[in-house]
Design a protein around this motif. Sequence first.
Motif, PDB file in Angstrom:
ATOM      1  N   UNK A 161       0.993  -1.340   0.011  1.00  3.65           N
ATOM      2  CA  UNK A 161       0.108  -0.286   0.450  1.00  3.65           C
ATOM      3  C   UNK A 161       0.509   0.916  -0.259  1.00  3.65           C
ATOM      4  N   UNK A 162       0.379   1.900  -0.997  1.00  2.00           N
ATOM      5  CA  UNK A 162       1.461   3.648  -0.970  1.00  2.00           C
ATOM      6  C   UNK A 162       1.003   4.101   0.468  1.00  2.00           C
ATOM      7  N   UNK A 163       1.627   4.495   1.470  1.00  2.00           N
ATOM      8  CA  UNK A 163       1.646   4.658   2.393  1.00  2.00           C
ATOM      9  C   UNK A 163       2.483   6.291   2.879  1.00  2.00           C
ATOM     10  N   UNK A 164       3.312   6.490   1.943  1.00  2.00           N
ATOM     11  CA  UNK A 164       4.584   7.549   1.531  1.00  2.00           C
ATOM     12  C   UNK A 164       5.347   7.225   2.066  1.00  2.00           C
ATOM     13  N   UNK A 165       6.051   8.099   3.187  1.00  2.00           N
ATOM     14  CA  UNK A 165       7.250   7.473   3.506  1.00  2.00           C
ATOM     15  C   UNK A 165       7.166   6.550   4.991  1.00  2.00           C
ATOM     16  N   UNK A 166       6.955   4.785   5.186  1.00  2.00           N
ATOM     17  CA  UNK A 166       6.673   4.363   5.386  1.00  2.00           C
ATOM     18  C   UNK A 166       6.549   2.626   5.252  1.00  2.00           C
ATOM     19  N   UNK A 167       6.221   1.688   5.413  1.00  2.00           N
ATOM     20  CA  UNK A 167       5.598   0.079   4.719  1.00  2.00           C
ATOM     21  C   UNK A 167       4.011  -0.523   5.123  1.00  2.00           C
ATOM     22  N   UNK A 168       3.409  -0.665   4.513  1.00  2.00           N
ATOM     23  CA  UNK A 168       2.173  -1.041   5.020  1.00  2.00           C
ATOM     24  C   UNK A 168       1.282  -2.415   3.965  1.00  2.00           C
ATOM     25  N   UNK A 169       1.893  -3.273   3.863  1.00  2.00           N
ATOM     26  CA  UNK A 169       1.787  -5.008   2.987  1.00  2.00           C
ATOM     27  C   UNK A 169      -0.212  -5.382   4.284  1.00  2.00           C
ATOM     28  N   UNK A 170      -1.034  -5.475   2.747  1.00  2.00           N
ATOM     29  CA  UNK A 170      -2.206  -6.341   3.421  1.00  2.00           C
ATOM     30  C   UNK A 170      -2.155  -8.151   2.360  1.00  2.00           C
ATOM     31  N   UNK A 171      -2.183  -8.871   3.107  1.00  2.00           N
ATOM     32  CA  UNK A 171      -1.754 -10.097   2.373  1.00  2.00           C
ATOM     33  C   UNK A 171      -3.323 -10.917   2.785  1.00  2.00           C
ATOM     34  N   UNK A 172      -3.857 -11.050   1.354  1.00  2.00           N
ATOM     35  CA  UNK A 172      -5.300 -11.584   1.226  1.00  2.00           C
ATOM     36  C   UNK A 172      -4.919 -13.105   0.855  1.00  2.00           C
ATOM     37  N   UNK A 173      -5.219 -14.265   1.989  1.00  2.00           N
ATOM     38  CA  UNK A 173      -4.669 -15.862   1.620  1.00  2.00           C
ATOM     39  C   UNK A 173      -6.634 -15.806   1.298  1.00  2.00           C
ATOM     40  N   UNK A 174      -4.685 -17.350   0.087  1.00  2.00           N
ATOM     41  CA  UNK A 174      -6.351 -17.902  -1.132  1.00  2.00           C
ATOM     42  C   UNK A 174      -7.529 -18.129  -0.257  1.00  2.00           C
ATOM     43  N   UNK A 175      -7.718 -19.171   1.379  1.00  2.00           N
ATOM     44  CA  UNK A 175      -8.934 -19.605   1.827  1.00  2.00           C
ATOM     45  C   UNK A 175      -9.956 -18.361   2.187  1.00  2.00           C
ATOM     46  N   UNK A 176      -9.338 -16.211   2.344  1.00  2.00           N
ATOM     47  CA  UNK A 176     -10.245 -15.646   2.334  1.00  2.00           C
ATOM     48  C   UNK A 176      -9.081 -15.195   4.032  1.00  2.00           C
ATOM     49  N   UNK A 177      -8.398 -15.672   4.542  1.00  2.00           N
ATOM     50  CA  UNK A 177      -7.541 -14.590   5.555  1.00  2.00           C
ATOM     51  C   UNK A 177      -6.950 -13.643   5.593  1.00  2.00           C
ATOM     52  N   UNK A 178      -7.108 -12.666   6.263  1.00  2.00           N
ATOM     53  CA  UNK A 178      -6.061 -11.881   5.968  1.00  2.00           C
ATOM     54  C   UNK A 178      -5.324 -10.875   6.970  1.00  2.00           C
ATOM     55  N   UNK A 179      -3.949 -11.069   6.540  1.00  2.00           N
ATOM     56  CA  UNK A 179      -2.871 -10.538   7.171  1.00  2.00           C
ATOM     57  C   UNK A 179      -2.514  -8.947   7.042  1.00  2.00           C
ATOM     58  N   UNK A 180      -2.376  -7.345   7.918  1.00  2.00           N
ATOM     59  CA  UNK A 180      -1.574  -6.821   7.585  1.00  2.00           C
ATOM     60  C   UNK A 180      -0.748  -6.483   8.316  1.00  2.00           C
ATOM     61  N   UNK A 181       0.535  -6.192   7.439  1.00  2.00           N
ATOM     62  CA  UNK A 181       2.054  -6.015   8.087  1.00  2.00           C
ATOM     63  C   UNK A 181       1.916  -4.734   7.835  1.00  2.00           C
TER      64      UNK A 181
END
Length: 346
Positions: free
Chosen positions: A35-55
């Motif tokens: 994800x474009x957050x400017x000066x920083x990091x943000x990553x969204x994982x959408x797994x095949x079976x539907x679970x999610x993880x935001x890093x």
Amino acid sequence: MKKLLSFIVALVLIVGFIPFSNAEAAAKSLKVHFINVGQGDSILVQAPAGKTMLIDGGPKSAGDDVVAFLKSKGVKHLDYVVATHPDADHIGGLIDVLKTFKVKNFIDSGKAHTTETYVEMLTLIDKKNINYIVPSTLDTYKLDPNMTTRVLYANSDADDNNDASIVLKLTYNKVSFLLTGDASTEIEEQIASKYDVSATVLKAGHHGSDTSSSAKFISKVKPKVAILSYGKDNSYGHPNSAVVSRLKNVGAKIYKTATDCNITVTSDGKTYKVTNSCAKPTTTKPAPSKPATTKPSSKPTTKPATQTNFKNCTELRKVYPSGVSSSHAAYQSKMDRDKDGWACER
């Protein structure tokens, strides 16, 4: 007549299963969004079976954007949220995320910090009774039965915030992602000496800074795709031209949030596709000699970036929103209240 009836039933079954088959195929896609957050990091994982993880969630100023992005992808709750380390450009946006979404598990580096942002984050986790996890190296998380999500590095006792960064490797059959937070070259070397760091996609450490992504490490990862997450015209000179060259030398296709905006890698476990939300300009493939990628920007939002003398943190953040490190000319020890080598972080 019975034969005709049997034929019709068989035809209905076949036709009826066609849409289901297509839906099933679509559901088997892994999507990893940078994800474009400017000066920083943000990553969204959408797994095949539907679970999610935001890093990570980027800086506080990106909180609304991260929330909007998650909603646009149909996210209603998060199975896991990961704070790789407590720097403001990684956890700031998580405040709005925690306020907006139900979160089942919160994975934190365990590196204590005294900033208001860090305390607010912990307070929300406690208030919402979210399962709080401080991981150990080689811990795994069940995002999907066909995926492995493994911690390759965790150290809550690290002296430096960046070196407390949780490093994750996501593997979906033949396609893998190595997500390194802001881990330094020393940490990279430790990981590479013990574990398989080869990966299809590498999120380059520390926004493309030369404190991460050593030539030796990149040669072991051998990424097909490299993601550089940083803000346009940032005052740190990210990404470093040597890092960009190292990635190009191993044949990596480079994507940058500053110019490509939100970047999505979609995979069925065998192949992958990279898309982005901005038209990719030709400048996203700079020659190594191009100075614009190596020099700090002189275009801050309010004052010249060359200013180094400030009365207080409020004034400093107008020029350097994420604060400054002890190696920066604007650093003053009196503004580094928690004595962590970083002044005026939010």
